[in-house]
Write an enzyme that holds these catalytic residues in place. Structure first.
Site, PDB file in Angstrom:
ATOM      1  CG  LEU A   1      -2.207  -0.795   1.125  1.00 45.24           C
ATOM      2  CD1 LEU A   1      -3.019  -0.688   2.403  1.00 45.24           C
ATOM      3  CD2 LEU A   1      -3.038  -0.342  -0.078  1.00 45.24           C
ATOM      4  CG  HIS A   2       3.126   1.758  -3.570  1.00 51.67           C
ATOM      5  ND1 HIS A   2       4.385   1.234  -3.480  1.00 51.67           N
ATOM      6  CD2 HIS A   2       2.478   0.984  -4.480  1.00 51.67           C
ATOM      7  CE1 HIS A   2       4.502   0.201  -4.301  1.00 51.67           C
ATOM      8  NE2 HIS A   2       3.358   0.030  -4.919  1.00 51.67           N
ATOM      9  CG  ASP A   3       0.119   6.548  -3.469  1.00 54.06           C
ATOM     10  OD1 ASP A   3       1.354   6.645  -3.599  1.00 54.06           O
ATOM     11  OD2 ASP A   3      -0.656   6.486  -4.440  1.00 54.06           O
TER      12      ASP A   3
END
Ligand code: BDR
Ligand code: CA
Length: 312
Positions: free
Chosen positions: A241-243
């Site tokens: 879950l990058h952002d």
């Protein structure tokens, strides 16, 4: 103290989770507006997706603006292979009823920074840096007014995800990234080195699903969709879950550790275009330009995310 932020984004399922996380914490974060940029999918979809997400969050009052529809110097590269045709594949949500603002996203960024006291607004870019760089180029007076930029982009140990050398957000618009990284604004960077540690494992997603709300259902459906790509690519349990790391940092900075180092952007080489050349080991005397994160308390991140999503 409440952080006043502008989210600059190209939703994208993980951008969507980041926006939901920010809007779930009004005690700590005031979202002044959301500016959409072309990235994961073209601008007509990212601006629409931003409004879909605000409505899902029950926040049609958040102003959403369309920004730049292409990078500064090169044709747009998109990532439908990860995010699907709409950018938010995984669940069918209703078309938004809230309006798109008439003002261009770049003009909103400039006007907002001029209207607030200097040093009070944090920019949170979750996609290519085209809008931010264009705002800085158009109105250099706003640069010194930015409190800080906390962004998702780049990589050092993990190197690249869209090319062997480059991370997607920086690769799409390296010229824009170069302007932002050289701007002198205090920068905190969430690279793949961190985001690849916050994986949507079965047990973490079971906890989110168990919330049982429409928001939790959407988050689970989105992660189900895009994790098929990362699981096949990296052979691991779950997807990054990058952002949301950007918003988690504003809420709980102690979850992250990094180094204050020099980071420069490769703009010319056709082989390594968009690479974040990070002096992690301090082998040059180039000026320190960014806090480049290297590690995260991944379970702490998911505990925070799950707790915030449960507020919906
Ligand atoms: C970044 O690229 C996009 O696909 C994601 O939304 C994230 O911002 C990860 O490289
Ligand atoms: Ca993104």
């Amino acid at each position: 103290m409440t952080a006043k932020i502008i989210i600059d984004t190209d939703p994208g399922q993980d951008d969507a989770v980041a926006i939901l996380l920010a809007l779930a914490a009004p005690d700590a974060i005031e979202v002044l507006g959301i500016t959409a940029v072309a990235g994961n999918v073209p601008l007509n979809l990212t601006q629409k997706n931003a409004r879909i997400i605000c409505e899902l969050a029950g926040r049609p009052d958040i102003p959403v603006f369309a920004g730049c529809d292409r990078p500064l110097a090169h044709p747009l590269v998109t990532a439908e292979h990860v995010h699907g045709k709409t950018g938010l594949d995984g669940i069918a949500l209703p078309d938004p009823r809230m309006p798109l603002q008439d003002t261009h996203g770049v003009d909103f960024i400039i006007a907002t920074l001029r209207a607030h006291s200097a040093g009070t607004i944090t920019l949170c870019p979750l996609g290519p840096l085209t809008n931010i760089a264009t705002a800085f180029r158009t109105a250099p007076d706003i640069v010194a007014r930015v409190k800080e930029i906390v962004l998702m982009g780049g990589a050092y140990f993990e190197v690249g995800n869209i090319t062997p050398a480059a991370e997607f957000n920086i690769y799409v618009d390296p010229e824009a990234a170069d302007i932002v990284f050289k701007s002198g604004v205090p920068l905190t960077v969430m690279p793949l080195d961190v985001t690849h540690k916050v994986l949507t494992t079965r047990s973490r997603m079971t906890a989110i699903r168990a919330i049982g709300s429409p928001v939790a259902h959407a988050v689970a459906a989105w992660t189900d969709f895009f994790e098929r790509f990362d699981m096949a690519k990296y052979g691991q349990e779950g997807a990054p879950l990058h952002d949301p790391c950007v918003i988690a940092y504003l809420l709980a900075p102690h979850l992250f550790t990094g180094r204050h180092i020099n980071v420069e952007i490769e703009t010319t080489s056709s082989l390594t275009r968009g690479m974040t050349v990070a002096d992690w080991w301090g082998v040059t005397d180039r000026p320190k330009t960014a806090v480049f994160m290297g590690d995260v308390d991944a379970q702490g991140f998911y505990d925070l995310l799950t707790g915030c999503l449960a507020r919906y």
